[in-house]
Design a protein around this motif. Structure first.
Motif, mmCIF file in Angstrom:
data_model
loop_
_atom_site.group_PDB
_atom_site.id
_atom_site.type_symbol
_atom_site.label_atom_id
_atom_site.label_comp_id
_atom_site.label_asym_id
_atom_site.label_seq_id
_atom_site.Cartn_x
_atom_site.Cartn_y
_atom_site.Cartn_z
ATOM 1 N N ASN A 241 0.958 -1.113 0.223
ATOM 2 C CA ASN A 241 0.155 0.068 0.168
ATOM 3 C C ASN A 241 1.105 1.305 -0.142
ATOM 4 O O ASN A 241 2.137 1.139 -0.087
ATOM 5 C CB ASN A 241 -0.949 -0.026 1.380
ATOM 6 C CG ASN A 241 -0.163 0.117 2.535
ATOM 7 O OD1 ASN A 241 0.608 0.831 2.872
ATOM 8 N ND2 ASN A 241 -0.334 -0.997 3.350
ATOM 9 N N SER B 17 0.326 3.919 2.284
ATOM 10 C CA SER B 17 -0.075 4.653 3.481
ATOM 11 C C SER B 17 1.227 5.040 4.234
ATOM 12 O O SER B 17 2.433 4.060 4.092
ATOM 13 C CB SER B 17 -0.987 4.089 4.155
ATOM 14 O OG SER B 17 -0.442 2.627 4.761
ATOM 15 N N ASN C 278 0.696 1.734 11.252
ATOM 16 C CA ASN C 278 -0.039 3.040 11.001
ATOM 17 C C ASN C 278 -0.128 3.709 12.347
ATOM 18 O O ASN C 278 -0.229 2.985 13.521
ATOM 19 C CB ASN C 278 -1.172 2.670 10.359
ATOM 20 C CG ASN C 278 -2.338 1.731 10.880
ATOM 21 O OD1 ASN C 278 -2.212 1.683 12.186
ATOM 22 N ND2 ASN C 278 -2.988 1.002 10.042
#
Length: 321
Positions: free
Chosen positions: A68, A70, A211
């Motif tokens: 990803n 992110s 995250n």
């Protein structure tokens, strides 16, 4: 869509003559070439890139596959790849998701840099067996068409854990990354090995996801159950910053009640208050080296596996007690 056949008909020449002209061949005169190019422009002819690439067996495009996009980690890594490839006349495309995997077998790209757990090692090996050139940043695969450019995760985790333990802390938490992450698993393995050398300390693992929300959740758990001063090794900086966010609304003081070390030295860690202690390495160099190794593979040049080394950036989030 206008084809070479359409241009040949209007120009009154053969299809092969049009092909020679469009590809700049000396097999046609300058006058004929100019006339064909003018007709192609007039008819808004667009070359079929897929057919041309199939013939030449190259696209001058490199794919980088990521799980990803992110977090703040990827920018410098991709910049290092793009800058190196641009100097060598190659373009870079960034891919994510299982549907993008077909770009390799369909030869839409000349080679791939992989930091993507959605690729199984078996799938990568099958591509390598068919001659595709690959550089992996997130696993170890022995194959002549696969090069490894890996981060020294174990050394970084050992630096972080040793520093925390040298402060005299008796309780250490490790906030992990995704279960399928090679980097997370390597860091966690090293952290456990260091903890085993200190039988008098309490070592607790908290699941994370690389995250900020998972860092906030880990901080909430620590605040609820911890008594006394504790240390926390967040296996990446995004989770450490999430922990900062949660603790800013609590009575816990970073550097006094809780000592935090991250990993990656992302830009925002430099501006955290107190300054986050973290493990540093050059993400730009990592990306550039991966791109360099891939081009060596593509051009059949000698290549060896590489490792990106790390260092400890001291901050104010860990203090002697």
């Amino acid at each position: 869509m206008v084809s070479i056949k359409d241009i040949a008909k209007k120009a009154g020449v053969s299809i092969s003559t049009v092909s020679y002209a469009l590809n700049g061949s000396t097999k046609v005169t300058e006058e004929t070439c100019a006339r064909i190019l003018a007709i192609a422009k007039e008819m808004n002819y667009i070359p079929n890139a897929a057919a041309r690439n199939l013939k030449k067996r190259e696209t001058k495009i490199i794919g980088v596959f990521l799980t990803n996009y992110s977090g703040a980690f990827y920018g410098e890594l991709l910049q290092g790849m793009q800058e190196f490839l641009s100097q060598k006349g190659y373009d870079l495309i960034v891919c994510s998701g299982e549907q993008s995997h077909r770009m390799l077998p369909e030869r839409m790209i000349d080679g791939a840099i992989v930091l993507d757990e959605t690729f199984s090692s078996e799938e990568l090996l099958s591509h390598a067996d068919r001659g595709h050139k690959l550089v992996v940043l997130d696993r170890e695969i022995p194959h002549p068409n696969i090069n490894q450019v890996l981060l020294d995760n174990k050394a970084g985790a050992a630096l972080a854990m040793d520093y925390l333990l040298e402060t005299g802390l008796k309780k250490i938490y490790a906030v992990t990354g995704p279960a399928g992450s090679y980097d997370s698993n390597q860091r966690l393995k090293a952290a456990r090995q260091v903890a085993d050398r200190y039988p008098h300390i309490e070592f607790t693992e908290i699941p994370g996801d690389f995250n900020k929300p998972s860092g906030e959740k880990a901080a909430e758990q620590i605040v609820k159950e911890a008594s006394g001063t504790v240390g926390v090794f967040c296996l990446n900086d995004d989770m450490a910053i999430g922990m900062y966010n949660f603790l800013s609304e609590s009575s816990y003081e970073i550097g006094r009640d809780i000592h935090i070390i991250g990993f990656d030295n992302i830009e925002v860690s430099r501006y955290a208050k107190p300054r986050l202690m973290t493990i540093d390495y050059s993400k730009n160099k990592w990306g550039a080296l991966a791109a360099e190794q891939l081009l060596k593979l593509i051009h059949n040049e000698p290549v060896e596996h590489e490792r990106i080394y790390v260092s400890l950036i001291k901050g104010d989030s860990v203090q002697k007690i």
